[in-house]
Structures are given as C-alpha cells and as structure tokens.
Design an enzyme around this catalytic site. Structure first.
Site, PDB file in Angstrom:
ATOM      1  N   LYS A 169      24.923 -22.552  30.268  1.00 28.68           N
ATOM      2  CA  LYS A 169      23.521 -22.937  30.471  1.00 28.68           C
ATOM      3  C   LYS A 169      22.488 -22.488  30.451  1.00 28.68           C
ATOM      4  O   LYS A 169      22.118 -22.288  29.701  1.00 28.68           O
ATOM      5  CB  LYS A 169      23.741 -24.614  30.140  1.00 28.68           C
ATOM      6  CG  LYS A 169      22.513 -25.351  29.802  1.00 28.68           C
ATOM      7  CD  LYS A 169      21.537 -25.315  28.375  1.00 28.68           C
ATOM      8  CE  LYS A 169      20.371 -25.553  28.794  1.00 28.68           C
ATOM      9  NZ  LYS A 169      19.203 -25.096  27.321  1.00 28.68           N
ATOM     10  N   LYS A 238      11.801 -24.289  34.933  1.00 32.72           N
ATOM     11  CA  LYS A 238      13.017 -24.377  35.393  1.00 32.72           C
ATOM     12  C   LYS A 238      14.319 -23.885  35.358  1.00 32.72           C
ATOM     13  O   LYS A 238      15.233 -23.452  36.115  1.00 32.72           O
ATOM     14  CB  LYS A 238      12.872 -26.215  35.310  1.00 32.72           C
ATOM     15  CG  LYS A 238      14.174 -26.588  36.300  1.00 32.72           C
ATOM     16  CD  LYS A 238      14.674 -27.976  35.699  1.00 32.72           C
ATOM     17  CE  LYS A 238      15.527 -28.442  34.205  1.00 32.72           C
ATOM     18  NZ  LYS A 238      16.088 -29.650  33.827  1.00 32.72           N
TER      19      LYS A 238
HETATM   20  P1  NAD Z   1      11.814 -36.055  29.162  1.00 31.52           P
HETATM   21  O1  NAD Z   1      11.144 -35.403  30.251  1.00 31.52           O
HETATM   22  O2  NAD Z   1      11.581 -35.654  28.103  1.00 31.52           O
HETATM   23  O3  NAD Z   1      13.008 -37.156  29.975  1.00 31.52           O
HETATM   24  C1  NAD Z   1      13.676 -37.552  30.795  1.00 31.52           C
HETATM   25  C2  NAD Z   1      13.792 -38.762  31.034  1.00 31.52           C
HETATM   26  O4  NAD Z   1      13.827 -39.051  31.987  1.00 31.52           O
HETATM   27  C3  NAD Z   1      11.797 -39.575  30.735  1.00 31.52           C
HETATM   28  O5  NAD Z   1      11.856 -40.456  29.822  1.00 31.52           O
HETATM   29  C4  NAD Z   1      11.708 -40.349  32.362  1.00 31.52           C
HETATM   30  O6  NAD Z   1      11.374 -41.498  32.489  1.00 31.52           O
HETATM   31  C5  NAD Z   1      13.323 -40.437  32.362  1.00 31.52           C
HETATM   32  N1  NAD Z   1      13.770 -40.479  34.244  1.00 31.52           N
HETATM   33  C6  NAD Z   1      12.651 -40.269  35.177  1.00 31.52           C
HETATM   34  N2  NAD Z   1      13.565 -40.398  36.343  1.00 31.52           N
HETATM   35  C7  NAD Z   1      14.122 -40.972  35.771  1.00 31.52           C
HETATM   36  C8  NAD Z   1      14.728 -42.018  36.669  1.00 31.52           C
HETATM   37  N3  NAD Z   1      14.943 -41.743  38.516  1.00 31.52           N
HETATM   38  N4  NAD Z   1      16.524 -43.328  36.656  1.00 31.52           N
HETATM   39  C9  NAD Z   1      15.545 -43.253  35.518  1.00 31.52           C
HETATM   40  N5  NAD Z   1      14.996 -42.500  34.036  1.00 31.52           N
HETATM   41  C10 NAD Z   1      14.463 -41.580  34.667  1.00 31.52           C
HETATM   42  O7  NAD Z   1      13.443 -34.230  29.362  1.00 31.52           O
HETATM   43  P2  NAD Z   1      13.744 -33.737  28.634  1.00 31.52           P
HETATM   44  O8  NAD Z   1      12.744 -32.504  27.118  1.00 31.52           O
HETATM   45  O9  NAD Z   1      14.723 -34.967  27.940  1.00 31.52           O
HETATM   46  O10 NAD Z   1      14.750 -33.400  29.520  1.00 31.52           O
HETATM   47  C11 NAD Z   1      16.069 -33.450  29.213  1.00 31.52           C
HETATM   48  C12 NAD Z   1      17.131 -32.598  30.543  1.00 31.52           C
HETATM   49  O11 NAD Z   1      17.353 -32.001  29.002  1.00 31.52           O
HETATM   50  C13 NAD Z   1      16.634 -32.014  31.783  1.00 31.52           C
HETATM   51  O12 NAD Z   1      17.279 -31.005  32.245  1.00 31.52           O
HETATM   52  C14 NAD Z   1      15.900 -30.656  30.449  1.00 31.52           C
HETATM   53  O13 NAD Z   1      16.285 -29.289  31.274  1.00 31.52           O
HETATM   54  C15 NAD Z   1      17.158 -30.674  29.392  1.00 31.52           C
HETATM   55  N6  NAD Z   1      16.780 -29.405  27.978  1.00 31.52           N
HETATM   56  C16 NAD Z   1      16.215 -29.765  27.495  1.00 31.52           C
HETATM   57  C17 NAD Z   1      15.072 -29.350  25.809  1.00 31.52           C
HETATM   58  C18 NAD Z   1      14.156 -29.796  25.262  1.00 31.52           C
HETATM   59  O14 NAD Z   1      14.131 -28.849  24.240  1.00 31.52           O
HETATM   60  N7  NAD Z   1      13.375 -30.554  26.042  1.00 31.52           N
HETATM   61  C19 NAD Z   1      16.164 -28.893  25.642  1.00 31.52           C
HETATM   62  C20 NAD Z   1      17.782 -28.977  26.181  1.00 31.52           C
HETATM   63  C21 NAD Z   1      17.940 -29.445  27.507  1.00 31.52           C
END
Ligand code: NAD
Length: 298
Positions: A169, A238
């Site tokens: 990734k 990140k």
């Molecule tokens: P985001 O910040 O939108 O969502 C994260 C969620 O986790 C939030 O709803 C938050 O409330 C929750 N959270 C945080 N701490 C927590 C805890 N201690 N207990 C329970 N819930 C908790 O992030 P995202 O964009 O959905 O990304 C998630 C992952 O996927 C990341 O690692 C990101 O790098 C990866 N990712 C994101 C994308 C994108 O386009 N956004 C694409 C591929 C991969």
C-alpha cells in the site's frame, strides 16, 4: 457469523454499510456516535468499545486514521486484544508495516490471527465495492474472510508475512502521489508557456505521459478547480512519511519520494491538513505566477 467493524469514517462507513446491506450481521463501534447511529439505522448492532466488539464478533475489521490509533484500538485498554470471541482481526487502515507486525505478534499471543488489508480506491470505491485490497497474513484466514472482502472490492494476496500488504500500500501510494506532483508541475509549466490544459491532458493520455493523475485526478478535481478528489493532504503526507521512514530504516535512499514529501508539506502549510492533496497545483501556480484556467467540460 457475527462480524465486527471499528472506525466508521470516510472509508469505514461506506464499507460497513456494504457489509450490512449484503446481509451480514454487523456489530460496530466508533467514537463518533452519529456514524454509529447511521449504521444502527441500517440494522447493525452497537458496541460500547473495541473490546466489546471483539467479545461479540469472531471477525473484526478496523478502519482507523493513524498507526498510533490502530495500535491503541488493537492492543490498548478496552482494545480488540481484550475481546473474548475474536479469532481474526483485519486492519483496513494504512498503518505501515512496523505497527502491523507489532500488532500481529501481540495478538498472536492471544490466539488472534491478524491480516493486513489496506485499501486503495477512495471513498467512491468504498461505496461502490470496487476497492483494491492488499492482503497479507496466514492464507487460511484470508480464505475464511474472502467472501466478506469480495463485498468490498478486489482482494490481492501479497503473501504470508505480516506487514507485506502494508508495504504494498505504501509504495502504491508513493507512485500515485509522485505522479500527481510531477503531472502538476508539467501542467503549470505548459499553461504558462501557452498550452491549453485540455490539449495537454489529451496528449498525455494518448501518449507516454499517461498516469493516474492525468487520467483521473487532474480532469476530475483540478481542471474544474473543485479540488475535491477526496484524499486529504494530511493523509497523503502520513502515507508518504510512513513509506520514507520504512525505506530509510531499510537503508534505501528515496530522493524523489523525499521531494514529493516536501511538496505535500508545502501544500499543508499553505492550505491546511484537510485540504485535498490536488491543491498542490495551487502551490506551483503561485511560484509560476499563473493560474490553470478553469475547464468545466472534459
Ligand atoms: P477518517 O478520519 O475519516 O475515519 C476514521 C474514523 O475512526 C472516524 O470515524 C473516527 O471517529 C474513528 N476513530 C478514531 N479513533 C477511534 C477510536 N479510538 N475508536 C474508535 N473509532 C475511532 O479516516 P478515513 O479517511 O476513513 O481513513 C481510514 C484509513 O484508511 C486511514 O488509515 C487512511 O489512511 C486509509 N485510507 C483512506 C483513504 C481515503 O480516501 N480517505 C483511501 C485509502 C485508505
């Protein structure tokens, strides 16, 4: 079988929604109660903590923002490791191989199998079920969850070793953001010289300059000047930082990746953490003293 899902953010909510709508029994947890309420309205069960999810579900997915949070939710107090029922833990987040290996080895002591499963394809791919899922870990566990993964997208098995999916990734995202950075430089230079942006994209995409930025990010989010591709500068930074730190630990210099990291740092300094990473074009525009003209019809 009861499936658990922790982290209902930009990526997690549409993925969890697809699993519920496919008829799976889902137990969910997030610190954001609005997201939990939306899933509960679709039929998911609520849990009080990550440990509570892992005491109700045999298979637990997590989709969390940073490696530090993943580590805490997996191994910390009231974390997955304290669950009484969980057998397989699947990390859909971009966590990096070091934390993935640490989590896998500590969960193994409790007889919980960990799979890396970072995803590519953004929020739109999560909603449509067209993500690319990069899986590593024991192949028997991969076979067991293959049905659930098919609901989310296309799973590609990267090997038995913990962290291999995460490494895949990180390098995939490095290639993607590097293509964006250099394509943005080329676009700004071409426009300043007098080329029309649409002509430039037509030539790139018919020729050897074609890449994921010229095909998708520039026409969708830069030429219409919406800067809403759906990936924040903070998340891209990140991923790039995780990749370069890992390369450095392996003794591999990455000069091109380091320059791209600085482009992201400059974009963040100018536009903030939550700005879309396609905003890096605007940094280049300032240096060039021009603006890429708006093209609404592509
Ligand atoms: P985001 O910040 O939108 O969502 C994260 C969620 O986790 C939030 O709803 C938050 O409330 C929750 N959270 C945080 N701490 C927590 C805890 N201690 N207990 C329970 N819930 C908790 O992030 P995202 O964009 O959905 O990304 C998630 C992952 O996927 C990341 O690692 C990101 O790098 C990866 N990712 C994101 C994308 C994108 O386009 N956004 C694409 C591929 C991969």
């Amino acid at each position: 079988m009861n499936i658990g899902f922790i982290g209902l953010g930009t990526m997690g909510e549409p993925m969890a929604t697809r699993l519920v709508q496919a008829g799976l029994t889902l137990t969910v947890f997030d610190l954001n109660s609005d997201a939990v309420n939306r899933l509960a309205a679709l039929g998911a069960h609520r849990a009080e903590s990550a440990a509570d999810v892992a005491s109700k579900a045999e298979i637990v997915f997590v989709s969390l923002p940073t490696p530090e949070i993943v580590q805490k939710v997996a191994l910390g107090e009231k974390g997955v490791i304290e669950g009484s029922k969980v057998r397989i833990y699947i990390d859909l987040s971009t966590t990096g191989p070091r934390v993935a290996k640490l989590v896998a080895s500590q969960l193994a002591e409790q007889k919980i199998v960990a799979l890396d499963c970072p995803v590519s394809g953004g929020a739109a791919g999560a909603a449509k079920g067209t993500l690319a899922l990069m899986v590593s870990g024991p192949s028997t566990a991969f076979d067991e969850i293959a049905h659930s993964l098919r609901i989310l997208g296309k799973a590609i098995y990267c090997g038995e070793g913990a962290g291999l999916g995460q490494t895949m990734k990180l390098v995939n995202n490095l290639v993607s953001v590097t293509a964006l950075a250099v394509s943005s430089e080329a676009l700004v230079m071409g426009v300043k010289a007098g080329l029309a942006p649409k002509v430039m994209l037509d030539v790139f995409n018919a020729g050897s300059g074609r890449n994921s930025a010229t095909v998708d990010k520039l026409p969708r989010a830069v030429l219409p000047r919406t800067f809403d591709f759906g990936f924040s500068t903070a998340l891209s930074l990140k991923d790039t930082r995780l990749c370069l730190d890992e390369a450095e630990a392996m003794g591999i210099p990455m000069p091109v990746g380091s320059a791209v990291r600085q482009m992201l740092n400059m974009t963040r300094a100018a536009y903030g953490d939550s700005a879309d990473f396609t905003r890096m074009v605007c940094v280049l525009e300032q240096w060039a003293g021009i603006e890429v003209p708006l093209v609404s019809e592509i």
